[in-house]
Design a protein around this motif. Structure first.
Motif, PDB file in Angstrom:
ATOM      1  N   ARG A 223       0.813  -1.210   0.000  1.00 20.91           N
ATOM      2  CA  ARG A 223       0.000   0.000   0.000  1.00 20.91           C
ATOM      3  C   ARG A 223       0.853   1.270   0.000  1.00 20.91           C
ATOM      4  NH1 ARG A 223      -4.078   0.560   4.818  1.00 20.91           N
ATOM      5  NH2 ARG A 223      -4.023  -1.707   4.478  1.00 20.91           N
ATOM      6  N   ARG A 224       1.945   1.252   0.747  1.00 20.25           N
ATOM      7  CA  ARG A 224       2.804   2.444   0.802  1.00 20.25           C
ATOM      8  C   ARG A 224       3.436   2.717  -0.558  1.00 20.25           C
ATOM      9  NH1 ARG A 224       7.814   2.599   4.925  1.00 20.25           N
ATOM     10  NH2 ARG A 224       8.490   0.949   3.533  1.00 20.25           N
TER      11      ARG A 224
ATOM     12  N   LEU B  29       0.823   4.210  -2.920  1.00 22.99           N
ATOM     13  CA  LEU B  29       0.554   5.623  -2.661  1.00 22.99           C
ATOM     14  C   LEU B  29       1.694   6.495  -3.191  1.00 22.99           C
ATOM     15  CD1 LEU B  29      -1.212   7.811  -1.422  1.00 22.99           C
ATOM     16  CD2 LEU B  29      -0.042   7.437   0.754  1.00 22.99           C
TER      17      LEU B  29
ATOM     18  N   ALA C  90      -8.360  -0.876   0.514  1.00 21.73           N
ATOM     19  CA  ALA C  90      -7.713   0.135   1.350  1.00 21.73           C
ATOM     20  C   ALA C  90      -6.771   1.014   0.534  1.00 21.73           C
ATOM     21  CB  ALA C  90      -6.952  -0.543   2.493  1.00 21.73           C
TER      22      ALA C  90
ATOM     23  N   GLU D  78      -8.849   3.412  -1.531  1.00 21.16           N
ATOM     24  CA  GLU D  78      -9.445   4.403  -0.627  1.00 21.16           C
ATOM     25  C   GLU D  78      -8.420   5.463  -0.222  1.00 21.16           C
ATOM     26  OE1 GLU D  78     -12.480   4.046   3.093  1.00 21.16           O
ATOM     27  OE2 GLU D  78     -10.569   2.970   3.315  1.00 21.16           O
ATOM     28  N   GLU D  79      -7.196   5.024   0.123  1.00 23.47           N
ATOM     29  CA  GLU D  79      -6.174   5.972   0.559  1.00 23.47           C
ATOM     30  C   GLU D  79      -5.724   6.872  -0.587  1.00 23.47           C
ATOM     31  OE1 GLU D  79      -1.993   5.987   3.131  1.00 23.47           O
ATOM     32  OE2 GLU D  79      -2.808   4.089   2.374  1.00 23.47           O
TER      33      GLU D  79
ATOM     34  N   GLN E  40      -8.445   9.601  -1.433  1.00 30.20           N
ATOM     35  CA  GLN E  40      -8.554  10.757  -0.548  1.00 30.20           C
ATOM     36  C   GLN E  40      -7.283  11.601  -0.510  1.00 30.20           C
ATOM     37  OE1 GLN E  40      -9.600   8.556   2.979  1.00 30.20           O
ATOM     38  NE2 GLN E  40      -7.532   8.698   3.832  1.00 30.20           N
ATOM     39  N   THR E  41      -6.198  11.101  -1.144  1.00 37.69           N
ATOM     40  CA  THR E  41      -4.925  11.828  -1.140  1.00 37.69           C
ATOM     41  C   THR E  41      -4.752  12.702  -2.376  1.00 37.69           C
ATOM     42  OG1 THR E  41      -3.857  10.068   0.146  1.00 37.69           O
ATOM     43  CG2 THR E  41      -2.420  11.580  -1.055  1.00 37.69           C
TER      44      THR E  41
END
Length: 535
Positions: A42-43, A46, A73, A76-77, A80-81
């Protein structure tokens, strides 16, 4: 939850006013990430998403939320970023998929739901078990459902290039009537050719009802090596969105490469008459970031962003480049974020390139001296694949490049400790007979080795670049270590090869130390002569 009237298809720009622009739909984090070897946590996702927004992609497909909780997830992240790029979530034409995608996009500043459903006879019969009418009904119902959540809905006819063109007209006409703002024509298996896909897009644009109300999109795979060519042909046929990935990653042979499409449209702008919103200066850094987060190297001969894309070894090419760069380069390396063209010295290089590089290293030679160095250079190039600066300096100083000094490594021991630290012990021998041993602790074995060598030689180095790559296969593969270190406001290069990457790193660091010491020694030797000349 995002309302159906929250966003137009392309904020601030109507379809008609954007006919000269190709939207870049990046699917690196969805279609690209699901390929073997390219999985990202995930990191990493992003980090890549933020880089892609900075690059200027119009739409970023962040993932398939229904696939797993982690994918949900991540979408979603990212949603919103990001602020400027439209964040897209993939969904099958199923109510559960659409609802999950909508939840993942709930806090997005700009969002799109991307629906897909197979349309080809092969897929209808063997994958779906559905009739044409069932496919039509399912597509329309799904688009209407997605529109309850999001004004921007894309519909993809999976395996479109093996679908009856007349049926595609029916499907896309119904999709646009139901509210799809983008209709995608994917070459799911990389089967088509440029002429075929051009004809199909031209046909669809002419026959789909209300075609002007939607953006037509292409999504090409590279199974026959034509993904980029097919994407550009689709653009010529009326596509105004191209779905692609950084470095062309993706399932099987990959997707169309974003950097190649963008630069083709830019370099051949007089032919296409189209533009993108991509900041091309960030193409190379974004490519390298993807390589770092996935651990997958970019092939050297990769178009636009490969190490060889702006490197020239042939003597004929180098001679032309030294006269005028346009002789062998159709675009500038600076335009894609690469610092400069590289004239790689090897067995194919000529005198002009050798003279230029030696002069840059501070070794101007007259014609007779250059002839002598050139003969030895050719002999060395036959034995050694990559000729480094330290090799050239040794040749210019009439030294044996395989035995350059003054320092030589005689012993090396390293050990790693719990918590991430490591220690290193080195023993070095100087050509004047001195033997020195030092030990150091670092954040890892490489850091420890560099610190120990610094202590032993008394030379301070600030490491600015470190790269190790395999140059052969198998468990005993050789590792090529390349270092760049700053000393006295100058960058110094060192490289070495060994089956032990720590040993290769130590030799590469020692090559830098030796170059620095030889430079200092030569400067001191020249000083009395200069003083005498002045007197």
């Amino acid at each position: 939850m995002t309302s159906a009237t929250a966003q137009p298809n392309d904020p601030g720009e109507s379809t008609e006013s954007a006919e000269d622009r190709v939207r870049i739909f990046d699917t690196t984090l969805r279609d690209g990430e699901q390929a073997p070897g390219f999985s990202m946590d995930r990191r990493a996702k992003l980090c890549m998403a933020q880089a892609l927004e900075s690059l200027g992609v119009d739409v970023l497909e962040a993932g398939f939320p229904q696939a797993s909780p982690d994918d949900f997830a991540a979408v979603e992240e990212i949603a919103q970023t990001l602020r400027n790029t439209t964040v897209c979530a993939l969904a099958r034409c199923q109510t559960g998929d659409i609802d999950t995608a909508a939840r993942a996009l709930e806090r997005a500043h700009r969002s799109r739901i991307h629906l897909f459903l197979s349309t080809s006879p092969l897929h209808r019969e063997h994958k779906l078990g559905m009739s044409k009418q069932q496919v039509l009904d399912t597509a329309v119902a799904s688009i209407l459902h997605a529109r309850k959540y999001c004004a921007d809905v894309e519909f993809s006819a999976e395996d479109a290039l093996r679908t009856e063109p007349e049926f595609l007209v029916e499907v896309f006409s119904a999709a646009i009537a139901a509210g799809a703002t983008t209709v995608n024509v994917p070459d799911t298996v990389g089967y088509t050719t440029p002429a075929e896909i051009y004809e199909l897009f031209t046909y669809l644009r002419q026959h789909v009802r209300d075609a002007h109300k939607a953006v037509f999109s292409s999504h090409c795979h590279d199974d026959l090596g034509m993904a980029v060519a097919n994407s550009l042909a689709a653009v010529s046929g009326g596509a105004r969105q191209v779905e692609c990935t950084i470095n062309g990653i993706g399932e099987r042979a990959g997707n169309a490469a974003l950097e190649e499409i963008v630069m083709a449209l830019k370099v051949r702008a007089p032919r296409f008459g189209l533009r993108t919103n991509i900041d091309t200066h960030k193409l190379y850094p974004t490519s390298r970031l993807l390589s770092q987060v996935t651990g997958q190297l970019v092939q050297r001969n990769k178009a636009v962003v490969g190490d060889n894309a702006f490197a020239h070894e042939s003597g004929i090419h180098q001679h032309g480049m030294l006269k005028h760069r346009g002789t062998y380069e159709i675009m500038r390396p600076e335009d894609v974020g690469i610092a400069e063209t590289t004239l790689v010295l090897g067995k194919h290089s000529g005198r002009h390139a050798l003279r230029q590089r030696l002069e840059a290293l501070g070794h101007p030679l007259d014609d007779a001296a250059l002839d002598s160095v050139f003969k030895r250079f050719k002999a060395l190039a036959d034995r050694k694949r990559d000729i480094r600066d330290e090799d050239l300096e040794a040749l210019a100083l009439n030294q044996d490049p395989d035995a350059t000094g003054p320092w030589h490594l005689t012993q090396l021991n390293t050990s790693s400790h719990l918590g991430g630290s490591a220690s290193a012990n080195v023993k070095l021998r100087h050509e004047d007979g001195r033997e020195v041993g030092e030990a150091a602790i670092g954040d890892g074995p490489v850091d420890a080795v560099l610190r120990a060598i610094e202590r032993a030689t008394g030379t301070d180095m600030l490491l600015t670049r470190f790269q190790v790559r395999a140059i052969s296969e198998g468990g005993d593969a050789q590792g090529h270590a390349q270092l760049v270190a700053r000393h006295a406001q100058r960058d110094w290069h060192g490289s070495s090869v060994s089956t032990d990457i720590i040993e290769a790193t130590a030799h590469a660091a020692l090559a830098i130390v030796n170059r620095i010491e030889r430079q200092i020694r030569d400067s001191r030797a020249d000083a009395p002569a200069l003083q005498g000349a002045t007197a």
